[in-house]
Design a protein around this motif. Structure first.
Motif, PDB file in Angstrom:
ATOM      1  N   CYS A 369       0.800  -1.225   0.000  1.00 29.88           N
ATOM      2  CA  CYS A 369       0.000   0.000   0.000  1.00 29.88           C
ATOM      3  C   CYS A 369       0.833   1.275   0.000  1.00 29.88           C
ATOM      4  N   ALA A 370       1.723   1.448   0.981  1.00 25.13           N
ATOM      5  CA  ALA A 370       2.376   2.746   1.185  1.00 25.13           C
ATOM      6  C   ALA A 370       3.443   3.050   0.145  1.00 25.13           C
ATOM      7  N   HIS A 371       4.176   2.041  -0.288  1.00 27.59           N
ATOM      8  CA  HIS A 371       5.218   2.191  -1.319  1.00 27.59           C
ATOM      9  C   HIS A 371       6.235   3.276  -0.949  1.00 27.59           C
ATOM     10  N   GLY A 372       6.600   3.328   0.324  1.00 30.32           N
ATOM     11  CA  GLY A 372       7.627   4.267   0.760  1.00 30.32           C
ATOM     12  C   GLY A 372       7.187   5.707   0.830  1.00 30.32           C
ATOM     13  N   THR A 373       5.872   5.966   0.724  1.00 29.24           N
ATOM     14  CA  THR A 373       5.354   7.336   0.756  1.00 29.24           C
ATOM     15  C   THR A 373       4.924   7.671   2.173  1.00 29.24           C
ATOM     16  N   PHE A 374       5.561   8.666   2.764  1.00 26.42           N
ATOM     17  CA  PHE A 374       5.314   8.988   4.165  1.00 26.42           C
ATOM     18  C   PHE A 374       3.883   9.471   4.393  1.00 26.42           C
ATOM     19  N   ARG A 375       3.332  10.195   3.446  1.00 28.87           N
ATOM     20  CA  ARG A 375       1.968  10.705   3.620  1.00 28.87           C
ATOM     21  C   ARG A 375       0.959   9.565   3.676  1.00 28.87           C
ATOM     22  N   THR A 376       1.197   8.507   2.903  1.00 25.69           N
ATOM     23  CA  THR A 376       0.299   7.354   2.951  1.00 25.69           C
ATOM     24  C   THR A 376       0.386   6.665   4.300  1.00 25.69           C
ATOM     25  N   TRP A 377       1.588   6.556   4.856  1.00 27.63           N
ATOM     26  CA  TRP A 377       1.739   5.983   6.191  1.00 27.63           C
ATOM     27  C   TRP A 377       0.983   6.803   7.232  1.00 27.63           C
ATOM     28  N   ALA A 378       1.036   8.145   7.121  1.00 30.28           N
ATOM     29  CA  ALA A 378       0.326   9.000   8.065  1.00 30.28           C
ATOM     30  C   ALA A 378      -1.186   8.807   7.954  1.00 30.28           C
ATOM     31  N   ALA A 379      -1.706   8.715   6.706  1.00 33.38           N
ATOM     32  CA  ALA A 379      -3.144   8.503   6.522  1.00 33.38           C
ATOM     33  C   ALA A 379      -3.559   7.138   7.049  1.00 33.38           C
ATOM     34  N   LEU A 380      -2.737   6.129   6.793  1.00 38.77           N
ATOM     35  CA  LEU A 380      -3.050   4.788   7.280  1.00 38.77           C
ATOM     36  C   LEU A 380      -3.066   4.758   8.805  1.00 38.77           C
ATOM     37  N   ALA A 382      -3.877   7.248  10.814  1.00 40.04           N
ATOM     38  CA  ALA A 382      -5.107   7.892  11.276  1.00 40.04           C
ATOM     39  C   ALA A 382      -6.303   6.956  11.140  1.00 40.04           C
ATOM     40  N   HIS A 383      -6.410   6.227  10.023  1.00 37.45           N
ATOM     41  CA  HIS A 383      -7.519   5.288   9.849  1.00 37.45           C
ATOM     42  C   HIS A 383      -7.427   4.139  10.854  1.00 37.45           C
ATOM     43  N   LEU A 384      -6.211   3.694  11.152  1.00 40.89           N
ATOM     44  CA  LEU A 384      -6.049   2.619  12.135  1.00 40.89           C
ATOM     45  C   LEU A 384      -6.476   3.094  13.519  1.00 40.89           C
ATOM     46  N   GLN A 385      -6.159   4.316  13.859  1.00 40.79           N
ATOM     47  CA  GLN A 385      -6.611   4.868  15.136  1.00 40.79           C
ATOM     48  C   GLN A 385      -8.135   4.843  15.235  1.00 40.79           C
ATOM     49  N   ASN A 386      -8.802   5.310  14.188  1.00 37.67           N
ATOM     50  CA  ASN A 386     -10.273   5.338  14.196  1.00 37.67           C
ATOM     51  C   ASN A 386     -10.848   3.937  14.310  1.00 37.67           C
ATOM     52  N   ALA A 387     -10.234   2.968  13.620  1.00 39.17           N
ATOM     53  CA  ALA A 387     -10.734   1.593  13.684  1.00 39.17           C
ATOM     54  C   ALA A 387     -10.598   1.031  15.092  1.00 39.17           C
ATOM     55  N   LEU A 388      -9.493   1.308  15.770  1.00 40.85           N
ATOM     56  CA  LEU A 388      -9.299   0.817  17.124  1.00 40.85           C
ATOM     57  C   LEU A 388     -10.216   1.514  18.117  1.00 40.85           C
ATOM     58  N   LEU A 389     -10.559   2.766  17.854  1.00 38.91           N
ATOM     59  CA  LEU A 389     -11.496   3.480  18.724  1.00 38.91           C
ATOM     60  C   LEU A 389     -12.915   2.935  18.583  1.00 38.91           C
ATOM     61  N   ALA A 390     -13.263   2.521  17.366  1.00 39.19           N
ATOM     62  CA  ALA A 390     -14.639   2.103  17.107  1.00 39.19           C
ATOM     63  C   ALA A 390     -14.936   0.693  17.607  1.00 39.19           C
ATOM     64  N   THR A 391     -13.922  -0.168  17.667  1.00 39.71           N
ATOM     65  CA  THR A 391     -14.145  -1.570  18.038  1.00 39.71           C
ATOM     66  C   THR A 391     -13.189  -1.949  19.163  1.00 39.71           C
ATOM     67  N   ALA A 392     -13.749  -2.389  20.276  1.00 44.75           N
ATOM     68  CA  ALA A 392     -12.921  -2.662  21.448  1.00 44.75           C
ATOM     69  C   ALA A 392     -11.977  -3.833  21.231  1.00 44.75           C
ATOM     70  N   ARG A 407      -9.094   2.670   1.718  1.00 45.30           N
ATOM     71  CA  ARG A 407      -9.398   4.066   2.051  1.00 45.30           C
ATOM     72  C   ARG A 407      -8.276   5.022   1.702  1.00 45.30           C
ATOM     73  N   VAL A 408      -7.057   4.536   1.730  1.00 44.47           N
ATOM     74  CA  VAL A 408      -5.926   5.426   1.485  1.00 44.47           C
ATOM     75  C   VAL A 408      -5.386   5.327   0.065  1.00 44.47           C
ATOM     76  N   ALA A 409      -5.744   4.258  -0.651  1.00 40.88           N
ATOM     77  CA  ALA A 409      -5.246   4.098  -2.026  1.00 40.88           C
ATOM     78  C   ALA A 409      -6.279   4.655  -2.994  1.00 40.88           C
ATOM     79  N   PRO A 410      -5.885   5.512  -3.938  1.00 42.87           N
ATOM     80  CA  PRO A 410      -6.847   6.062  -4.907  1.00 42.87           C
ATOM     81  C   PRO A 410      -7.355   4.973  -5.827  1.00 42.87           C
ATOM     82  N   PRO A 411      -8.610   5.076  -6.272  1.00 44.67           N
ATOM     83  CA  PRO A 411      -9.146   4.069  -7.208  1.00 44.67           C
ATOM     84  C   PRO A 411      -8.408   4.130  -8.541  1.00 44.67           C
ATOM     85  N   LEU A 412      -8.242   2.969  -9.144  1.00 46.41           N
ATOM     86  CA  LEU A 412      -7.545   2.895 -10.446  1.00 46.41           C
ATOM     87  C   LEU A 412      -8.431   3.496 -11.541  1.00 46.41           C
TER      88      LEU A 412
END
Length: 412
Positions: A369-380, A382-392, A407-412
């Motif tokens: 997914c990230a392919h060495g792109t720091f911005r993608t890691w940051a977005a991932l 944030a989404h992981l944080q939300n997922a952990l908050l939503a489900t115990a 969610r973080v990868a653009p559609p082809l």
């Protein structure tokens, strides 16, 4: 005969005691005005000592009026209706037209209506998301348990270059609990900028989007030597020389209203640049040749002391359009992707959520997914944080990560 000359001559006759109505009638004939007009001029001279026309108050278009004009797409009549609806003293439509035309000719930029509306909507969206984040989960049970677990992980994120309370360091947005990591690219950028400051030179920081160019420059300039200042100049949308001149004036925080002539604006800007300063132009790839020539003129001015840092994905291609400026660049610093060997060290230092994930899985995430792109890691993150908050009972496994990849990868 002009009014001042005519009135002065009549006053001389009056002081000598020989002024008559015949003199006033003759003066009106010479001046090409009505006799009563000449008497009014004399009354103003006797009462106020004024022989010239009373100066008119100059109509100024305030920043608030300029914003209303931008929202109306430059329609001065719409601005006039808005002022009438607001109440108070309202200038005539013709006077308003003249004032707007004068400011436009002096270089004042009228923002694009669609751009202004989009920026306003984006600001409202960011505020709404911030309000939702501040509210937090209100239900009891699993969500609160997940929130406490995430809070413990965030408190563990300590170390060097800790970000501010809002998850940002001087304009770099990061997920909550994240901290900036001094990678090899950051160290290379810091070295290039430091060398340029030593000779008041220029640096071009380039690389594909999302690699952390802006963050690297901000980290490099987090602590500058005494006597130096750092100014970030945002590049306007569809930039022009007039727009860059205004952006420079605002970025330097100069007092007073923006001057109405380009000569006065340039004098104010070059005067402020007389002290040692790092001038960072972000999104430099947008700059057309005239704007690059404007920056070069500021840098070459004998009274300025500037280290110029041009940042942006494609900024090196923009500079190639002006060889005389490109030849002055002392360092071309690329910010590359994270290498496979760097990923595990960087992301575990970036956020504590990744410290429990095996290095082999981090390599799989980067390759998938990230392919060495720091911005993608940051977005991932944030989404992981939300997922952990939503489900115990959520765990960081491949099933969850694959859902987040979409969610973080653009559609082809």
């Amino acid at each position: 005969m002009s009014r001042p000359v005519l009135v002065a001559r009549l006053l001389e006759l009056d002081a000598a005691g020989v002024l008559t109505t015949a003199h006033v009638r003759a003066g009106a004939q010479v001046g090409g005005v009505n006799v009563r007009t000449v008497w009014r001029w004399l009354e103003a001279a006797w009462a106020e000592g004024r022989v010239e026309r009373r100066p008119r108050a100059r109509l100024e278009v305030s920043d608030q009026m300029w914003e209303v004009l931008a929202q109306a797409g430059g329609n001065v009549a719409a601005l006039h209706r808005h002022l009438k609806a607001a109440g108070g003293e309202v200038p005539s439509l013709a006077s308003l037209h003249r004032a707007v035309r004068r400011d436009l000719q002096a270089g004042r930029v009228l923002p694009d209506r669609a751009v202004a509306r989009r920026e306003r909507e984006e600001q409202q969206t960011r505020q709404a998301l911030a309000d939702l984040a501040l509210a937090g989960p209100s239900e009891a049970g699993a969500a609160k348990v997940a929130a406490r677990r995430l809070s413990r992980l965030v408190r563990e994120a300590t170390g060097s270059l800790l970000v501010g309370e809002n998850g940002a360091l001087a304009g770099v947005a990061l997920p909550a609990g994240a901290q900036l990591v001094r990678t090899s690219s950051v160290r290379a950028v810091a070295e290039a900028v430091g060398q340029a400051m030593a000779v008041q030179g220029a640096v071009c920081v380039f690389g594909d989007p999302g690699r952390g160019k802006t963050a690297a420059v901000r980290m490099a300039l987090r602590e500058v030597p005494p006597g130096w200042k750092v100014t970030w100049v945002p590049v306007p949308v569809r930039p022009s020389v007039a727009g860059m001149r205004r952006a420079m004036f605002d970025a330097l925080g100069l007092a007073g209203r923006f001057p109405h002539t380009s000569a006065l604006a340039d004098a104010a800007v070059t005067g402020a640049l007389g002290e040692a300063r790092v001038l960072v132009v972000d999104e430099a790839q947008r700059l057309p040749v005239p704007c690059l020539e404007y920056l070069q003129s500021l840098w070459d001015h004998p009274g300025t002391r500037i280290t110029l840092v041009l940042v942006g994905a494609g900024s090196e291609r923009a500079l190639s359009r002006l060889p005389q400026l490109a030849s002055r660049v002392g360092a071309w610093q690329e910010v590359p992707r994270l290498t496979g060997a760097e990923v595990a060290t960087v992301v575990t230092g970036f956020h504590p959520l990744w410290r429990t994930v095996p290095a082999s899985e981090l390599t799989w995430i980067d390759r998938s997914c990230a392919h060495g792109t720091f911005r993608t890691w940051a977005a991932l993150t944030a989404h992981l944080q939300n997922a952990l908050l939503a489900t115990a009972d959520a765990s960081v496994d491949r099933a969850l990560l694959r859902r987040l990849f979409k969610r973080v990868a653009p559609p082809l």
